[in-house]
Write a protein that holds these residues in place. Structure first.
Motif, PDB file in Angstrom:
ATOM      1  N   ALA A  12       0.843  -1.187   0.000  1.00  0.00           N
ATOM      2  CA  ALA A  12       0.000   0.000   0.000  1.00  0.00           C
ATOM      3  C   ALA A  12       0.877   1.235   0.000  1.00  0.00           C
ATOM      4  O   ALA A  12       2.091   1.147   0.182  1.00  0.00           O
ATOM      5  N   VAL A  15      -0.901   7.430   2.957  1.00  0.00           N
ATOM      6  CA  VAL A  15      -1.657   8.606   2.536  1.00  0.00           C
ATOM      7  C   VAL A  15      -1.602   9.700   3.599  1.00  0.00           C
ATOM      8  O   VAL A  15      -1.383  10.864   3.288  1.00  0.00           O
ATOM      9  N   GLU A  73      -3.500   3.618   1.180  1.00  0.00           N
ATOM     10  CA  GLU A  73      -4.291   3.336  -0.006  1.00  0.00           C
ATOM     11  C   GLU A  73      -3.688   2.082  -0.628  1.00  0.00           C
ATOM     12  O   GLU A  73      -2.515   2.090  -1.013  1.00  0.00           O
TER      13      GLU A  73
END
Length: 76
Positions: A12, A15, A73
């Motif tokens: 991932a 963020v 994310e």
């Protein structure tokens, strides 16, 4: 999604880390955990804490509580 929700081997992109205290955020940033950085969950300890993650080719262990405050994310 939060970092502690990743499954083993899943990658991932970080963020947001604004939920962390300033001291912890600074320590993580020094270790290479910056926004827009890719992280991979290597494995979780048997009871789920700590988590072993890979950031910029370096393996780190972080507490589940800290991981639950890092927004990510998931990459497809």
């Amino acid at each position: 999604m939060k970092l502690n929700e990743l499954k083993n081997g899943q990658s991932a992109r970080i963020v947001d880390m604004s939920e962390l205290s300033t001291d912890i955020r600074k320590k993580l940033m020094i270790m290479g955990m910056l926004p827009n950085t890719q992280v991979t969950l290597i494995r979780k300890a048997p009871l789920g804490d700590p988590l072993q993650i890979e950031v910029r080719g370096v393996s780190l262990a972080i507490r589940g509580k800290i991981a639950s405050e890092i927004a990510i994310e998931v990459e497809a």
